[in-house]
Design a protein around this motif. Structure first.
Motif, PDB file in Angstrom:
ATOM      1  N   MET A   1       0.929  -1.258  -0.158  1.00 40.99           N
ATOM      2  CA  MET A   1       0.038  -0.040  -0.018  1.00 40.99           C
ATOM      3  C   MET A   1       0.838   1.155   0.041  1.00 40.99           C
ATOM      4  N   GLY A   2       2.094   1.183   0.673  1.00 41.39           N
ATOM      5  CA  GLY A   2       2.896   2.371   0.773  1.00 41.39           C
ATOM      6  C   GLY A   2       3.436   2.766  -0.512  1.00 41.39           C
ATOM      7  N   ASP A   3       3.742   1.664  -1.164  1.00 38.52           N
ATOM      8  CA  ASP A   3       4.179   1.998  -2.727  1.00 38.52           C
ATOM      9  C   ASP A   3       3.206   2.755  -3.657  1.00 38.52           C
ATOM     10  N   LEU A   4       2.105   2.242  -3.530  1.00 34.87           N
ATOM     11  CA  LEU A   4       0.600   2.582  -4.307  1.00 34.87           C
ATOM     12  C   LEU A   4       0.764   4.038  -3.807  1.00 34.87           C
ATOM     13  N   LEU A   5       0.860   4.494  -2.552  1.00 37.28           N
ATOM     14  CA  LEU A   5       0.515   5.912  -2.078  1.00 37.28           C
ATOM     15  C   LEU A   5       1.816   6.833  -2.513  1.00 37.28           C
ATOM     16  N   ALA A   6       3.049   6.347  -2.673  1.00 38.23           N
ATOM     17  CA  ALA A   6       4.084   6.910  -3.080  1.00 38.23           C
ATOM     18  C   ALA A   6       4.076   7.179  -4.676  1.00 38.23           C
ATOM     19  N   ALA A   7       3.666   6.138  -5.430  1.00 37.19           N
ATOM     20  CA  ALA A   7       3.190   6.272  -6.688  1.00 37.19           C
ATOM     21  C   ALA A   7       2.422   7.437  -7.134  1.00 37.19           C
ATOM     22  N   GLN A   8       1.095   7.228  -6.284  1.00 36.40           N
ATOM     23  CA  GLN A   8       0.074   8.438  -6.663  1.00 36.40           C
ATOM     24  C   GLN A   8       0.624   9.886  -6.243  1.00 36.40           C
ATOM     25  N   ALA A   9       1.201   9.765  -5.065  1.00 39.11           N
ATOM     26  CA  ALA A   9       1.781  11.045  -4.234  1.00 39.11           C
ATOM     27  C   ALA A   9       2.661  11.885  -5.480  1.00 39.11           C
ATOM     28  N   GLY A  10       3.468  11.121  -6.227  1.00 43.43           N
ATOM     29  CA  GLY A  10       4.330  11.510  -7.219  1.00 43.43           C
ATOM     30  C   GLY A  10       4.085  11.772  -8.924  1.00 43.43           C
ATOM     31  N   ASP A  11       2.790  11.514  -8.905  1.00 45.89           N
ATOM     32  CA  ASP A  11       2.226  11.687 -10.242  1.00 45.89           C
ATOM     33  C   ASP A  11       1.970  12.927 -10.699  1.00 45.89           C
ATOM     34  N   LEU A  12       2.599  13.502 -11.673  1.00 52.39           N
ATOM     35  CA  LEU A  12       2.626  14.855 -11.874  1.00 52.39           C
ATOM     36  C   LEU A  12       1.364  15.261 -12.527  1.00 52.39           C
ATOM     37  N   PHE A  13       0.635  14.361 -13.185  1.00 54.51           N
ATOM     38  CA  PHE A  13      -0.621  14.735 -13.772  1.00 54.51           C
ATOM     39  C   PHE A  13      -1.639  14.710 -12.801  1.00 54.51           C
ATOM     40  N   ARG A  14      -1.708  14.076 -11.615  1.00 61.18           N
ATOM     41  CA  ARG A  14      -2.532  14.185 -10.595  1.00 61.18           C
ATOM     42  C   ARG A  14      -2.282  15.619  -9.782  1.00 61.18           C
ATOM     43  N   ILE A  15      -1.048  15.939  -9.561  1.00 64.08           N
ATOM     44  CA  ILE A  15      -0.783  17.265  -8.967  1.00 64.08           C
ATOM     45  C   ILE A  15      -1.320  18.459  -9.643  1.00 64.08           C
ATOM     46  N   GLY A  16      -0.956  18.109 -11.243  1.00 71.03           N
ATOM     47  CA  GLY A  16      -1.400  19.425 -12.044  1.00 71.03           C
ATOM     48  C   GLY A  16      -3.051  19.315 -11.970  1.00 71.03           C
ATOM     49  N   LEU A  17      -3.776  18.425 -11.991  1.00 72.80           N
ATOM     50  CA  LEU A  17      -5.019  18.537 -11.859  1.00 72.80           C
ATOM     51  C   LEU A  17      -5.636  18.968 -10.630  1.00 72.80           C
ATOM     52  N   LEU A  18      -5.021  18.817  -9.557  1.00 69.01           N
ATOM     53  CA  LEU A  18      -5.471  19.241  -8.101  1.00 69.01           C
ATOM     54  C   LEU A  18      -4.973  20.704  -8.022  1.00 69.01           C
ATOM     55  N   VAL A  19      -4.030  21.410  -8.644  1.00 66.98           N
ATOM     56  CA  VAL A  19      -3.572  22.621  -8.653  1.00 66.98           C
ATOM     57  C   VAL A  19      -4.720  23.447  -9.300  1.00 66.98           C
ATOM     58  N   ALA A  20      -4.957  23.008 -10.591  1.00 62.74           N
ATOM     59  CA  ALA A  20      -6.142  23.451 -11.334  1.00 62.74           C
ATOM     60  C   ALA A  20      -7.422  23.489 -10.563  1.00 62.74           C
ATOM     61  N   LEU A  21      -7.847  22.544  -9.859  1.00 64.66           N
ATOM     62  CA  LEU A  21      -8.875  22.120  -9.224  1.00 64.66           C
ATOM     63  C   LEU A  21      -9.074  23.353  -8.073  1.00 64.66           C
ATOM     64  N   LEU A  22      -7.762  23.660  -7.359  1.00 70.17           N
ATOM     65  CA  LEU A  22      -7.883  24.533  -6.190  1.00 70.17           C
ATOM     66  C   LEU A  22      -7.960  26.005  -6.738  1.00 70.17           C
ATOM     67  N   LEU A  23      -7.283  26.368  -8.063  1.00 68.88           N
ATOM     68  CA  LEU A  23      -7.382  27.599  -8.268  1.00 68.88           C
ATOM     69  C   LEU A  23      -8.708  27.996  -9.049  1.00 68.88           C
ATOM     70  N   THR A  24      -9.584  26.889  -9.517  1.00 66.83           N
ATOM     71  CA  THR A  24     -10.879  27.041  -9.938  1.00 66.83           C
ATOM     72  C   THR A  24     -11.752  27.257  -8.881  1.00 66.83           C
ATOM     73  N   THR A  25     -11.392  26.613  -8.005  1.00 69.63           N
ATOM     74  CA  THR A  25     -12.503  26.760  -6.545  1.00 69.63           C
ATOM     75  C   THR A  25     -12.407  27.869  -5.958  1.00 69.63           C
ATOM     76  N   LEU A  26     -10.926  28.240  -5.930  1.00 77.63           N
ATOM     77  CA  LEU A  26     -10.781  29.429  -5.021  1.00 77.63           C
ATOM     78  C   LEU A  26     -11.271  30.699  -5.986  1.00 77.63           C
TER      79      LEU A  26
END
Length: 91
Positions: A1-26
């Motif tokens: 499970m730790g490997d999966l969490l680390a892989a998802q935490a380092g996913d640049l696509f996920r990070i980009g989508l979440l940054v866009a989500l935060l900026l749009t929401t704000l």
């Protein structure tokens, strides 16, 4: 499970989508509020990334989505914390 969490935490696509989500929401918070758009966006990102099959993981889809929700919640909390500090700095 730790490997999966680390892989998802380092996913640049996920990070980009979440940054866009935060900026749009704000930007739209006077109209839409904060909670519903953030929750809906976090669920969308957590589900869409495993469904696109960009990476082949051996874990079941449910495990990948739940891990994605956890990572998304952490990144959104960090983003909101940084935004709050930025707002306080400007006063």
């Amino acid at each position: 499970m730790g490997d999966l969490l680390a892989a998802q935490a380092g996913d640049l696509f996920r990070i980009g989508l979440l940054v866009a989500l935060l900026l749009t929401t704000l930007r739209n918070r006077p109209i839409t509020g904060m909670l519903l758009p953030l929750v809906a966006g976090a669920v969308f990102v957590a589900v869409i990334i495993p469904l696109t099959g960009a990476t082949t993981r051996p874990e079941p889809m449910t495990t990948q989505v739940l891990a994605g929700l956890l990572v998304n919640a952490i990144y959104i909390a960090i983003g909101l914390g940084l935004w709050s500090l930025w707002q306080k700095r400007g006063r």
